[in-house]
Design an enzyme around this catalytic site. Structure first.
Site, PDB file in Angstrom:
ATOM      1  N   ARG A 123      12.956  19.804  20.201  1.00  0.00           N
ATOM      2  CA  ARG A 123      12.175  20.064  18.994  1.00  0.00           C
ATOM      3  C   ARG A 123      12.183  21.569  18.847  1.00  0.00           C
ATOM      4  O   ARG A 123      11.668  22.231  19.714  1.00  0.00           O
ATOM      5  CB  ARG A 123      10.729  19.570  19.144  1.00  0.00           C
ATOM      6  CG  ARG A 123       9.830  19.993  17.971  1.00  0.00           C
ATOM      7  CD  ARG A 123       8.392  19.493  18.156  1.00  0.00           C
ATOM      8  NE  ARG A 123       7.803  19.886  19.416  1.00  0.00           N
ATOM      9  CZ  ARG A 123       7.420  21.134  19.714  1.00  0.00           C
ATOM     10  NH1 ARG A 123       7.562  22.099  18.848  1.00  0.00           N
ATOM     11  NH2 ARG A 123       6.913  21.407  20.889  1.00  0.00           N
ATOM     12  N   TYR A 175       9.832   6.815  -6.491  1.00  0.00           N
ATOM     13  CA  TYR A 175       9.589   6.070  -5.261  1.00  0.00           C
ATOM     14  C   TYR A 175       8.082   6.071  -4.975  1.00  0.00           C
ATOM     15  O   TYR A 175       7.474   7.138  -4.873  1.00  0.00           O
ATOM     16  CB  TYR A 175      10.373   6.690  -4.105  1.00  0.00           C
ATOM     17  CG  TYR A 175      10.011   6.088  -2.779  1.00  0.00           C
ATOM     18  CD1 TYR A 175      10.336   4.768  -2.495  1.00  0.00           C
ATOM     19  CD2 TYR A 175       9.316   6.805  -1.836  1.00  0.00           C
ATOM     20  CE1 TYR A 175       9.974   4.194  -1.306  1.00  0.00           C
ATOM     21  CE2 TYR A 175       8.957   6.245  -0.625  1.00  0.00           C
ATOM     22  CZ  TYR A 175       9.285   4.941  -0.375  1.00  0.00           C
ATOM     23  OH  TYR A 175       8.917   4.369   0.814  1.00  0.00           O
ATOM     24  N   ASP A 231      14.953  14.400  -4.952  1.00  0.00           N
ATOM     25  CA  ASP A 231      15.061  13.296  -4.004  1.00  0.00           C
ATOM     26  C   ASP A 231      16.404  12.627  -4.295  1.00  0.00           C
ATOM     27  O   ASP A 231      16.551  11.898  -5.280  1.00  0.00           O
ATOM     28  CB  ASP A 231      13.884  12.323  -4.198  1.00  0.00           C
ATOM     29  CG  ASP A 231      13.941  11.137  -3.224  1.00  0.00           C
ATOM     30  OD1 ASP A 231      15.022  10.872  -2.660  1.00  0.00           O
ATOM     31  OD2 ASP A 231      12.909  10.469  -3.030  1.00  0.00           O
ATOM     32  N   LYS A 238      18.477   5.209   4.045  1.00  0.00           N
ATOM     33  CA  LYS A 238      19.111   4.406   3.006  1.00  0.00           C
ATOM     34  C   LYS A 238      20.632   4.628   3.028  1.00  0.00           C
ATOM     35  O   LYS A 238      21.273   4.279   4.002  1.00  0.00           O
ATOM     36  CB  LYS A 238      18.485   4.743   1.654  1.00  0.00           C
ATOM     37  CG  LYS A 238      16.940   4.821   1.691  1.00  0.00           C
ATOM     38  CD  LYS A 238      16.264   3.493   1.958  1.00  0.00           C
ATOM     39  CE  LYS A 238      14.761   3.608   2.185  1.00  0.00           C
ATOM     40  NZ  LYS A 238      14.004   4.291   1.163  1.00  0.00           N
TER      41      LYS A 238
HETATM   42  C1  LIG Z   1      12.859   5.021   1.106  1.00  0.00           C
HETATM   43  C2  LIG Z   1      12.698   6.163   0.200  1.00  0.00           C
HETATM   44  C3  LIG Z   1      11.938   7.281   0.575  1.00  0.00           C
HETATM   45  C4  LIG Z   1      11.166   7.330   1.883  1.00  0.00           C
HETATM   46  O1  LIG Z   1      12.025   7.327   2.968  1.00  0.00           O
HETATM   47  P1  LIG Z   1      11.632   6.732   4.428  1.00  0.00           P
HETATM   48  O2  LIG Z   1      12.846   7.000   5.228  1.00  0.00           O
HETATM   49  O3  LIG Z   1      11.325   5.268   4.215  1.00  0.00           O
HETATM   50  O4  LIG Z   1      10.423   7.488   4.873  1.00  0.00           O
HETATM   51  C5  LIG Z   1      11.877   8.346  -0.304  1.00  0.00           C
HETATM   52  N1  LIG Z   1      12.518   8.332  -1.481  1.00  0.00           N
HETATM   53  C6  LIG Z   1      13.251   7.275  -1.889  1.00  0.00           C
HETATM   54  C7  LIG Z   1      13.935   7.311  -3.214  1.00  0.00           C
HETATM   55  C8  LIG Z   1      13.368   6.163  -1.060  1.00  0.00           C
HETATM   56  O5  LIG Z   1      14.094   5.110  -1.468  1.00  0.00           O
END
Ligand SMILES: *Cc1c(COP(=O)(O)O)cnc(C)c1O
Length: 383
Positions: A54, A106, A179, A204
């Site tokens: 870390r 989201y 994002d 994702k």
């Molecule tokens: C899933 C998701 C997040 C959050 O991510 P995690 O890895 O679940 O914390 C943020 N933005 C979008 C568009 C997402 O699909």
């Protein structure tokens, strides 16, 4: 980076994980470094570049370097989840300053922003991406320190013009963070379009196999905000494990082919579903009648992605029935994996969400296109 890596195209860099082999063994695949700590010599000098995992060990650094190269940024940090990465970005905003975000985004990130707002940590202002000029109007009205956009945005897949948003951010003195979870760098390079920061839920598309929870932020420039973010990363310790980082490297190697196939599957499914008598709408940026199609065609150069939603005419009961009636699409939350998932979204987001009751979100994987289409068609017959 080797001289080869400096001229290679992103798809090549991804496939070869930056061409980074193991000099000690000749292994073609770089090792997983589990060590939490690193040696010092007789003069108390570090033997290598790192001292403690870390904030970062060699495997985390390798994964971050790949993402930096794919996004065309200058530096990146990995986090234990996408939301931890979002928290790190929001934490760079001065107390009481404004963050401008979308009405539809989201839901987890929106809940987080609403909590920061009700705690008086920041002020949250919202714009509606479906209204022309609303982002510019709200940016002038609220003078945000940070504009946070998600494109295409969960779960209706509204498209935000990243270059346009960057222009507005410049004019109003704001920082633009994107994002990029639903438009990974194989299709959209937000930093090239003028964004300052790109955040990912690496859970994702970047990992793509629904077996890693991780997040990331990539920066276009080394500056004060980035230094604060890196500081927060090291001090709060929301970092991924080495196994997750190593799996993420493996996942990113196939990002380009996965995304291409997922995009092809989603487009074919969206086209097959258009005009279905039980559906009120098919929401997919790849369809010419989607309100964001022209912008998406410009900024999603590697495909429109595997994510689409349908709104059933029968509302919540029929949406629930549809999501429960598929056999190939597995009924589960999340997106971007190689297996197809389906979800009735409103019950997940809660009653306060603007998502229509009848909306069902589909995340297309890499299965055979005909199986996916047949599956949704037979499920609609049961609705
Ligand atoms: C899933 C998701 C997040 C959050 O991510 P995690 O890895 O679940 O914390 C943020 N933005 C979008 C568009 C997402 O699909």
């Amino acid at each position: 980076m080797s001289p080869f890596s400096q001229r290679a195209l992103p798809a090549t860099l991804a496939a070869q994980a930056l061409h980074r082999t193991d000099p000690h063994t000749g292994a073609v695949i770089a090792p997983l470094h589990a060590s939490t700590t690193f040696l010092r010599d007789e003069n108390n000098q570090l033997v290598g570049a790192m001292d403690y995992r870390r904030p970062e060990g060699p495997t985390e650094q390798h994964a971050a370097d790949i993402l930096t190269a794919l996004e065309g940024g200058v530096d990146a940090r990995l986090f234990s989840s996408g939301l931890a990465a979002a928290v790190a970005v929001f934490d760079t905003v001065k107390p009481g300053a404004t963050i401008l975000a979308q009405t539809q985004m989201y839901y987890g990130a929106k809940k987080l922003l609403q909590r920061l707002d009700s705690d008086k940590r920041i002020h949250l202002a919202l714009f509606d991406p479906s209204i022309d000029g609303d982002l510019a109007a709200k940016a002038r009205e609220h003078e945000p320190e940070l504009i946070w956009i998600e494109t295409p945005a969960n779960p209706g897949w509204a498209v935000v013009d990243v270059a346009g948003a960057a222009q507005i951010a410049r004019e109003t003195g704001a920082v633009l963070a994107v994002d990029g979870t639903c438009a990974p760098p194989c299709t959209t390079r937000a930093l090239d379009l003028g964004a300052d920061l790109v955040m990912h839920s690496a859970t994702k598309y970047l990992n793509g196999h629904s077996d890693v929870l991780a997040g990331a932020v990539v920066t276009k420039a080394q500056n004060e905000r980035w230094a604060r973010l890196c500081d927060g990363h090291a001090l709060t310790g929301a970092v991924p494990g080495s196994l997750e980082s190593w799996l993420l490297i493996r996942g990113m190697r196939t990002l380009f082919v996965r995304f291409e196939r997922q995009s092809a599957n989603a487009l074919a499914l969206a086209q097959a579903l258009q005009g279905h008598p039980k559906l009120e709408a098919v929401l997919y940026p790849g369809l010419p009648d989607h309100p964001g199609h022209a912008i998406a065609a410009r900024q999603m150069t590697g495909g429109f992605g595997g994510l689409l939603s349908v709104v059933v005419k029968g509302g919540a009961p029929d949406a629930a029935k549809l999501a429960a009636s598929t056999e190939v699409f597995l009924q589960a939350t999340s997106i971007g994996g190689v297996e197809s998932l389906i979800e009735h979204r409103k019950p997940i987001e809660g009653p306060a969400s603007p998502t229509p009751d009848g909306l069902v979100r589909l995340s297309c994987g890499i299965e055979a296109e005909a199986d996916l289409i047949d599956d949704v068609m037979q499920a609609l017959e049961r609705v």
